[in-house]
Design an enzyme around this catalytic site. Structure first.
Site, mmCIF file in Angstrom:
data_model
loop_
_atom_site.group_PDB
_atom_site.id
_atom_site.type_symbol
_atom_site.label_atom_id
_atom_site.label_comp_id
_atom_site.label_asym_id
_atom_site.label_seq_id
_atom_site.Cartn_x
_atom_site.Cartn_y
_atom_site.Cartn_z
ATOM 1 N N PRO A 204 -13.878 33.671 4.732
ATOM 2 C CG PRO A 204 -14.756 35.055 3.091
ATOM 3 C CD PRO A 204 -14.322 33.648 3.323
ATOM 4 N N PRO A 205 -15.536 35.255 7.578
ATOM 5 C CG PRO A 205 -15.130 36.862 9.215
ATOM 6 C CD PRO A 205 -14.914 36.586 7.762
ATOM 7 C CB THR A 210 -17.786 26.692 13.412
ATOM 8 O OG1 THR A 210 -16.685 27.602 13.529
ATOM 9 C CG2 THR A 210 -17.978 25.981 14.735
ATOM 10 C CD GLU A 426 -29.798 57.550 -1.642
ATOM 11 O OE1 GLU A 426 -29.454 56.640 -2.432
ATOM 12 O OE2 GLU A 426 -29.068 57.933 -0.708
ATOM 13 C CG ASP A 501 -22.247 58.202 -2.213
ATOM 14 O OD1 ASP A 501 -22.487 57.027 -1.899
ATOM 15 O OD2 ASP A 501 -23.099 59.106 -2.227
#
EC number: 3.4.24.-
Length: 760
Positions: A204-205, A210, A426, A501
Site C-alpha cells: 500500500p502507499p 521508496t 455517538e 455508518d
C-alpha cells in the site's frame, strides 16, 4: 539546470550581443554626420554653402561638408541625407556647378558583414533554444529526447541507511542481502549463488518502498540510478524504448550498479488488445524493458529494484524469475513495527514524560509508516503553534485525530439541538459496542466536528489481528447501527448523520455474504468476479457470474444481516436507556470522553450473548470438543513467563549445523596432512584425468567405498620418474588398505562385504 549554469549561459549571451553591437558601432563611418532632410541638403547646395560632397551610390546617401553651419543644420557642418533612385547624376551636376569638391563611392558588400547580419541572429535564437531545452530537462524537447532521464545519486546527497527504516524488518533483511552480496561476493560465490537480477517492492502507499530504495542507495556503495516509470513514455513515438536501452547501457558502463524504477506500473501494465484504437507505445516500451531485463544481452552486475502499489496489474512476463527474482511485500507495520517507526521519527525531538509512544502504537492500528511520521510531525507543529518546548501526550492525541479526521472545525456554529443529536448518536455507537462481546473496546468518543464528520467513536483493538470471525463482523454491524438506533429511539426519526455508518454496514454485510461465504443459505461460494481488461483498471469490467434469483437472495441476506444488527442495537439502547442519557450528558459537557471515564459510566453494562441466527451450518453439527491449548495458554496457566523468544526457522538451524560439520571435517582433514579435498597437498597430477580426479560418492553411508575403486596401481599407466598418483576424495576408514597398495581385488571385495550394510 542549476543556478550556476543559468548564470553562465546568460553571461555568454550578453557577451555575444555586446560584441555584435561593438562591431556594427565601430564599423559605421557615418558617425559625426547629422542626418537632415533631403530638402535641407538641396537648400545648402543651391545656397553655395557646400565645401565638399561624397555620393555613396550603393547606399543612395549624400554626405556634405558645409562651409558654415546654420539653423537648418543645427550648427553642424557635416550633414548626411538620402536621395531617390536615379538622382545621383543630377546631384553631381548641381554640386559641380557650385564648384564643390565631389567624390563618388561605390561600396562593395563585405562577406563577413553579410554573414554576421544573418548568422548572428540565428546564433542567438539557437542559444536561447538550447538554454530553454536544458532548463526543461533536455529530454522533452530539443536534442537527446531519446536519452534516459535517470538520475545518478552522488556522494554529496544526504544518505538514508537501514537504520532509518523501521517496521519492515523482513524487507530490510531481503534487501540487506543484496547490499552484502555487492560488498562481499566471495561468500556467496563459494556456494555457487547468483545475485538476484530484480527485486519488486509492492504494498500500500506510505509503507516505505521508496524509503527502502533510498536506504539501499545509501549503503550499497555502488552507483545508484533512479527513475520514475512515467519518465519512459512521452509524446514522441519510440522514446520509451530508446530511453530503456539508454538506461541499461548507462548502467552496464557503471557495473556493478543498482537501478531503481519507482511506480513501475506506469510502464509495466499488463499488455492487452489495444482498446480505443491507440498506438502501442506503452507495449513497445514494456517489450524493450523485458528484453533488457532478461534477454540475449548481458546485464551482469545490474540489479533492478522496482516499486509499485498495484502488483496485480503488472504483466506476468515482467514478474517471472529471471527478471524479478524476488517479490517483497511491504505491508502496514504491526504493533512492534509501529513502536519502532515512532521511535525513529521521534528521535531528536523533545518528548514530555506523558508522551506514551507504546500506547500511541496501540491506538494507531492500520496506519502506515508515512501516517505515523505525519502524526509525530503534526504534534511538533501543534506544539510550536502553542509556543511549547516539548511534545506532550495531548499533542500526540490531537495529531492522531488530525491525521484521521482532519483539522477541527472551530468556526462552525452548531445549534443546541444538533449538538444533542450528535451526542446521542455517538453515545449509541459507544454503548452498543460496549455491550457486544466480540468487538474491540472503545478508546475515545467525541462530538467535536472534524473534516466531514460531526463526531466519532474510536474502537482500538488490544492486539493486531489478521483474521476476523463471523461474530466479530456481526458485532461491527451492531456498532455501526448503534447511532441510527439511538436517533430513532430518542428523537423518533432518523437523520442524515448515519450515512457513512450505513455505507460501512452495507459493505461489511455484503462481503460476509458474497466474499467470505458466511451465509448458510448461499453457502461458501464467492459471488462476483472481475473480468475487466487491464486498460480499464480491471475493476471497471466487473460482471456478475450469478443469476437474478441469486442476486435477489444476496440482497435479502444482506438486508437480513443489517436488520438483525439494527434490532440488536435497539434492544441494547432500550435496556440501558438511563446509561445512554448519562453518556450523552457527559459528552455535551466535556465533548470528549476517554476509556477510564467510559468504564465508570458503563460499570453496570453487561455483555450481551452472541447473535445465533446466522450460526446454522446446514446439517453439519460442530463438535463439542474444545480446541487444544497453545503453548502460550499452557504457560499462562502454569504461571510461567510468556511469550518466550521466537525460535529461528528450521532451515537456519540446519544450515548452521551443516556448516559446523563441514568446518570440523575440514579441520580434521588438515590435521591429518590432507588438502582441502582430503588428499595430500601437492599430489594432484594431470595424469589422473584418465580415471577421474576424485573418488566417486554415491550417497552411501560414511566408510563405504565402491568395489574395485580406485583401480590397482599395476593397471595404471606408469610415468618415468613420477610417483604413483593419489586420488583425493572421501577419507577411507581406519584399517582400510591404501588405494595405491598392491592389495588384491579379492581382499578388497571381502572388505566391502564386511562394511557394506545389508539391503532388503
Amino acid at each position: 539546470m542549476n543556478r550556476k549554469n543559468v548564470t553562465r549561459t546568460i553571461t555568454a549571451i550578453a557577451v555575444v550581443v555586446l560584441l555584435g553591437w561593438s562591431f556594427f558601432y565601430f564599423s559605421d563611418d557615418t558617425r559625426g554626420y547629422k542626418p537632415v532632410d533631403t530638402s535641407v541638403a538641396i537648400t545648402q547646395i543651391n545656397g553655395d554653402n557646400v565645401k565638399s560632397a561624397q555620393i555613396d551610390d550603393r547606399e543612395q546617401q549624400l554626405r556634405l561638408i558645409l562651409k558654415k553651419g546654420n539653423n537648418e543644420t543645427d550648427g553642424s557642418e557635416k550633414v548626411i541625407t538620402k536621395y531617390p533612385t536615379g538622382y545621383a547624376v543630377d546631384l553631381f551636376n548641381a554640386l559641380s556647378a557650385k564648384n564643390a569638391k565631389v567624390s563618388t563611392v561605390v561600396n562593395q558588400g563585405s562577406i563577413l558583414g553579410e554573414l554576421l547580419v544573418y548568422v548572428l541572429p540565428l546564433l542567438l535564437l539557437v542559444g536561447l533554444f538550447v538554454m530553454f531545452s536544458r532548463m526543461q530537462g533536455g529530454a522533452r524537447m530539443g536534442f537527446g529526447f531519446g536519452k534516459s532521464r535517470a538520475k545518478q545519486l552522488s556522494k554529496d546527497m544526504p544518505k538514508t541507511t537501514f537504520a532509518d527504516v523501521a517496521g519492515v524488518d523482513e524487507a530490510v533483511e531481503e534487501l540487506y542481502e543484496i547490499k552484502d552480496f555487492l560488498q562481499n561476493p566471495s561468500r556467496y560465490q563459494a556456494l555457487g549463488a547468483k545475485i538476484p537480477k530484480g527485486v519488486l517492492l509492492y504494498g500500500p502507499p506510505g509503507t516505505g518502498k521508496t524509503l527502502l530504495a533510498r536506504a539501499v542507495a545509501g549503503e550499497a556503495g555502488v552507483p545508484f540510478f533512479t527513475i520514475s516509470g512515467s519518465d519512459f513514455v512521452e509524446m514522441f513515438v519510440g522514446v520509451g524504448a530508446s530511453r530503456v536501452r539508454d538506461l541499461f547501457e548507462q548502467a552496464k558502463q557503471n557495473s556493478p550498479c543498482i537501478i531503481f524504477v519507482d511506480e513501475i506500473d506506469a510502464v509495466g501494465r499488463q499488455r492487452g488488445a489495444g482498446l480505443g484504437g491507440g498506438h502501442d507505445e506503452r507495449e513497445q516500451t514494456l517489450n524493450q524493458l523485458l528484453v533488457e531485463m532478461d534477454g540475449f544481452g548481458d546485464r551482469a552486475g545490474v540489479i533492478l529494484i522496482a516499486a509499485t502499489n498495484r502488483p496485480d496489474i503488472l504483466d506476468p512476463a515482467l514478474l517471472r524469475p529471471g527478471r524479478f527474482d524476488r517479490q517483497i511485500p511491504v505491508s502496514n507495520p504491526d504493533l512492534a513495527g509501529r513502536r519502532a517507526v515512532l521511535r525513529v521519527h521521534s528521535k531528536g525531538k523533545p518528548m514530555a514524560a506523558d508522551a506514551d509512544l507504546d500506547g500511541l502504537a496501540k491506538r494507531t492500528v492500520g496506519m502506515t509508516g508515512a501516517d505515523l511520521a505525519n502524526v509525530i510531525n503534526e504534534a511538533a507543529l501543534l506544539t510550536a503553534r502553542e509556543n511549547g518546548t516539548v511534545i506532550t501526550g495531548p499533542a500526540l492525541e490531537e495529531a492522531v485525530d488530525r491525521v484521521i479526521g482532519g483539522p477541527r472545525r472551530k468556526g462552525r456554529i452548531i445549534s443546541e439541538q444538533e449538538k444533542k443529536i450528535t451526542a446521542y448518536h455517538e453515545g449509541g455507537h459507544t454503548l452498543a459496542a460496549w455491550a457486544m462481546p466480540d468487538i474491540e473496546p472503545i478508546y475515545k468518543v467525541t462530538i467535536l466536528a472534524r473534516g466531514r464528520t460531526g463526531g466519532h467513536a474510536v474502537a482500538v483493538p488490544e492486539e493486531d489481528k489478521g483474521l476476523r470471525t463471523r461474530s466479530e463482523m456481526i458485532a461491527q454491524l451492531v456498532f455501526a447501527m448503534g447511532g441510527r438506533a439511538a436517533e430513532e429511539l430518542v428523537f423518533r426519526e432518523p437523520t442524515t448523520g448515519a450515512v457513512s455508518d450505513i455505507e460501512q454496514a452495507t459493505k461489511i454485510a455484503r462481503s460476509m455474504v458474497t466474499e467470505f461465504g458466511m451465509s448458510s443459505k448461499l453457502g461458501a461460494v464467492k459471488y462476483g468476479s472481475e473480468h475487466g481488461d487491464p486498460f480499464l483498471g480491471r475493476t471497471m469490467g466487473t460482471q456478475p457470474d450469478y443469476s437474478h434469483e441469486v442476486a435477489r437472495e444476496i440482497d435479502e441476506e444482506v438486508r437480513k444481516l443489517i436488520e438483525a444488527a439494527h434490532t440488536e442495537a435497539w434492544e441494547i439502547l432500550t435496556e440501558y436507556r438511563d446509561v445512554l442519557d448519562t453518556l450523552a450528558g457527559e459528552l455535551l459537557e466535556k465533548e470528549t470522553l476517554h476509556r477510564p471515564e467510559l468504564e465508570s459510566i458503563f460499570a453496570d453494562v453487561e455483555k450481551r450473548p452472541r447473535l445465533t441466527m446466522f450460526d446454522d451450518f446446514g446439517g453439519r453439527i460442530p463438535s463439542d470438543k474444545p480446541p487444544i491449548k497453545t503453548p502460550g495458554e499452557l504457560a499462562i496457566e502454569r504461571g510461567e513467563p510468556w511469550p518466550q523468544p521466537v525460535p529461528e526457522p528450521a532451515f537456519k538451524a540446519a544450515i548452521a549445523q551443516a556448516t559446523q560439520a563441514a568446518e570440523a571435517a575440514r579441520s580434521d582433514a588438515g590435521q591429518t596432512g590432507h588438502g582441502a579435498n582430503g588428499s595430500p597437498a601437492g599430489t594432484h597430477r594431470s595424469g589422473d584425468r584418465q580415471y577421474g580426479s576424485t573418488q566417486p560418492d554415491y550417497g552411501a553411508p560414511a566408510g563405504w567405498h565402491a568395489p574395485g575403486w580406485p583401480p590397482r596401481s599395476s593397471h595404471r599407466p606408469s610415468y618415468s620418474g613420477e610417483p604413483a598418483p593419489t586420488y583425493p576424495g572421501q577419507p577411507y576408514p581406519t584399517g582400510q588398505a591404501d588405494p595405491g597398495s598392491d592389495e588384491s581385488s579379492a581382499e578388497q571385495d571381502d572388505e566391502v562385504s564386511r562394511t557394506k550394510p545389508a539391503h532388503g
